[in-house]
Design an enzyme around this catalytic site. Structure first.
Site, mmCIF file in Angstrom:
data_model
loop_
_atom_site.group_PDB
_atom_site.id
_atom_site.type_symbol
_atom_site.label_atom_id
_atom_site.label_comp_id
_atom_site.label_asym_id
_atom_site.label_seq_id
_atom_site.Cartn_x
_atom_site.Cartn_y
_atom_site.Cartn_z
ATOM 1 N N LYS A 81 31.388 -25.919 56.626
ATOM 2 C CA LYS A 81 33.249 -24.312 54.957
ATOM 3 C C LYS A 81 32.470 -24.873 53.382
ATOM 4 O O LYS A 81 33.532 -23.819 53.071
ATOM 5 C CB LYS A 81 34.595 -24.363 55.922
ATOM 6 C CG LYS A 81 34.801 -26.122 55.311
ATOM 7 C CD LYS A 81 36.649 -26.143 55.596
ATOM 8 C CE LYS A 81 36.594 -27.263 55.363
ATOM 9 N NZ LYS A 81 38.815 -27.689 55.500
ATOM 10 N N ASP A 82 32.585 -26.082 52.885
ATOM 11 C CA ASP A 82 32.048 -26.446 51.864
ATOM 12 C C ASP A 82 30.747 -25.322 51.233
ATOM 13 O O ASP A 82 30.308 -25.322 50.691
ATOM 14 C CB ASP A 82 31.573 -27.614 51.189
ATOM 15 C CG ASP A 82 33.614 -28.526 51.606
ATOM 16 O OD1 ASP A 82 34.208 -27.491 52.180
ATOM 17 O OD2 ASP A 82 33.341 -29.475 51.748
ATOM 18 N N ARG A 129 43.611 -19.372 51.536
ATOM 19 C CA ARG A 129 43.585 -18.191 53.214
ATOM 20 C C ARG A 129 44.557 -19.172 53.380
ATOM 21 O O ARG A 129 45.291 -18.974 54.995
ATOM 22 C CB ARG A 129 42.123 -18.813 53.541
ATOM 23 C CG ARG A 129 42.207 -18.922 55.115
ATOM 24 C CD ARG A 129 40.521 -19.320 55.526
ATOM 25 N NE ARG A 129 41.446 -20.685 55.397
ATOM 26 C CZ ARG A 129 41.701 -21.768 56.055
ATOM 27 N NH1 ARG A 129 42.326 -21.359 57.570
ATOM 28 N NH2 ARG A 129 41.531 -23.094 56.235
ATOM 29 N N ARG A 130 44.619 -20.446 54.158
ATOM 30 C CA ARG A 130 46.017 -20.886 54.387
ATOM 31 C C ARG A 130 47.355 -19.904 53.900
ATOM 32 O O ARG A 130 48.207 -19.950 54.777
ATOM 33 C CB ARG A 130 46.403 -22.100 54.385
ATOM 34 C CG ARG A 130 45.359 -23.250 54.978
ATOM 35 C CD ARG A 130 45.164 -24.817 54.963
ATOM 36 N NE ARG A 130 43.651 -25.341 55.861
ATOM 37 C CZ ARG A 130 43.096 -26.279 55.623
ATOM 38 N NH1 ARG A 130 43.415 -27.129 54.298
ATOM 39 N NH2 ARG A 130 42.107 -26.568 56.241
ATOM 40 N N ARG A 151 45.699 -31.173 45.888
ATOM 41 C CA ARG A 151 44.080 -31.458 45.849
ATOM 42 C C ARG A 151 44.274 -32.778 46.396
ATOM 43 O O ARG A 151 45.166 -33.269 46.482
ATOM 44 C CB ARG A 151 43.849 -31.515 44.170
ATOM 45 C CG ARG A 151 43.121 -30.004 44.193
ATOM 46 C CD ARG A 151 41.655 -29.740 43.967
ATOM 47 N NE ARG A 151 40.610 -30.807 44.318
ATOM 48 C CZ ARG A 151 39.998 -31.361 43.304
ATOM 49 N NH1 ARG A 151 39.609 -30.719 42.019
ATOM 50 N NH2 ARG A 151 38.636 -31.856 44.402
ATOM 51 N N ARG A 157 47.367 -36.444 50.345
ATOM 52 C CA ARG A 157 48.246 -35.170 50.952
ATOM 53 C C ARG A 157 49.079 -35.513 52.183
ATOM 54 O O ARG A 157 50.374 -35.383 51.898
ATOM 55 C CB ARG A 157 46.891 -34.326 51.706
ATOM 56 C CG ARG A 157 45.808 -33.321 50.713
ATOM 57 C CD ARG A 157 45.093 -32.903 51.229
ATOM 58 N NE ARG A 157 43.625 -32.368 49.629
ATOM 59 C CZ ARG A 157 43.210 -30.690 49.638
ATOM 60 N NH1 ARG A 157 43.685 -29.974 50.679
ATOM 61 N NH2 ARG A 157 42.306 -30.805 49.013
ATOM 62 N N CYS A 244 33.593 -19.715 48.653
ATOM 63 C CA CYS A 244 34.116 -20.404 49.745
ATOM 64 C C CYS A 244 35.449 -20.649 49.164
ATOM 65 O O CYS A 244 36.026 -20.724 50.649
ATOM 66 C CB CYS A 244 33.606 -21.964 49.571
ATOM 67 S SG CYS A 244 32.074 -22.066 49.483
#
Length: 331
Positions: A81-82, A129-130, A151, A157, A244
């Site tokens: 996904k990166d 997106r989330r 981040r 996190r 992305c």
């Protein structure tokens, strides 16, 4: 005489080291050669700016690719996904191994699920997106959450929740699985609620295009179903001309296989797959407007067909107004 060790370029994060270590073991088995991990620091690892400001998740990839081009490493492992959607000259995506769980998950205080979060709950995520999809889901269920941009690595996190600074954080299931921390998940978010990022849950193994023998050996790790699925997803992203870090979700899956997988059916992978469904979503980060479309057809027999499927769905999404929901389009 033993052949020299293959050098695998990897980011230094705990997650990157874990997934690269797992790939290294598989490469040892197929090549019979030792594999050593070469740790590379990327700009995305040292910058504290938000990803959207520094070029999206592609900033994690550049340094690894430069090391490949210079011959300092023989191959590299990326979170798919990166990867920017354009494949650079001189490098080849030698293998896309079988995808892990592509879902997003919630880690919340007091074991809460998303539906149980209190009004105005602070939910941490660095992903537009989330944010878009969680806000849209909350709106449609009479809830209100406050998305807080964050981040940092997985420990950082989750630490925000443990320290009481946030009510919950949203992370990728695959990353937690690879470092053995799935037990901390309080809610697996169905893909019907939050479509993952294109390529989420999959890894990409890249090497120099002119190293044909290594590319052929690495290709033994390739999973054809994962390859066509992520190709369609990334083609959709590219055709939307989105980077992305744009608020784009996409998932190509294989119903009814996917439903069995989400139910935890141990025999899911034994089912015969005949069709592939591609779903895409673009939305404003406040969740007020989403464009969601899907298409289903025979499993693509070639990468070209998978790419065409992604482009076709992107054209439909653009016709429904997707372009206006992405903010600045990546050029």
């Amino acid at each position: 005489m033993t052949e020299r060790a293959l050098r695998l370029g990897t980011r230094r994060s705990k997650l990157a080291m874990a997934q690269s270590g797992q790939v290294a073991e598989k490469v040892r088995r197929v090549t019979g050669r030792p594999v050593e991990l070469v740790e590379i620091t990327t700009y995305g690892d040292i910058s504290r700016e938000h990803l959207a400001q520094i070029g999206g998740t592609g900033v994690f990839v550049t340094a690894l690719r430069e090391a490949l081009v210079r011959g300092e490493v023989d191959f590299a492992v990326h979170s798919l996904k990166d990867l920017p959607t354009a494949q650079p000259e001189g490098l080849v995506l030698a293998a896309v191994p079988e995808r892990e769980d592509c879902r997003d998950v919630l880690i919340a205080r007091d074991g809460l699920t998303f539906a149980e979060l209190p009004e105005g709950a602070r939910v941490g995520t660095g992903s537009p997106r989330r944010m878009a999809q969680l806000n849209a889901y909350a709106r449609s269920h009479g809830m209100s959450v406050q998305a807080v941009p964050i981040r940092g690595n997985i420990d950082t996190r989750i630490g925000y929740v443990h320290k009481g600074e946030l009510d919950a954080v949203v992370l990728a299931a695959a990353g937690l699985s690879r470092i053995g921390r799935t037990g901390e998940v309080t809610d697996f978010l169905s893909v019907d609620t939050v479509l993952p990022a294109p390529g989420q849950g999959a890894l990409a193994i890249e090497c120099a295009a002119d190293n044909a023998s290594l590319a052929a050996a690495l290709a033994e790790l390739d999973d054809p179903h994962t390859r066509v699925a992520v190709t369609a997803e990334r083609s959709l992203l590219a055709a939307l001309e989105a980077g992305c870090s744009a608020p784009v979700g996409a998932l190509a899956d294989f119903p009814p296989l996917s439903a069995s997988f989400e139910r935890g059916d141990p025999y899911a992978d034994e089912q015969i797959v005949k069709e592939m469904r591609l779903r895409g979503v673009v939305g404003t980060t406040d969740g007020s407007t989403l464009v969601q479309l899907s298409t289903t057809g025979p499993v693509p027999e070639t990468e070209a067909r998978a790419m065409a499927l992604g482009r076709e769905l992107a054209v439909e999404m653009l016709a429904k107004g997707a372009a206006g929901l992405m903010g600045e389009r990546a050029l």
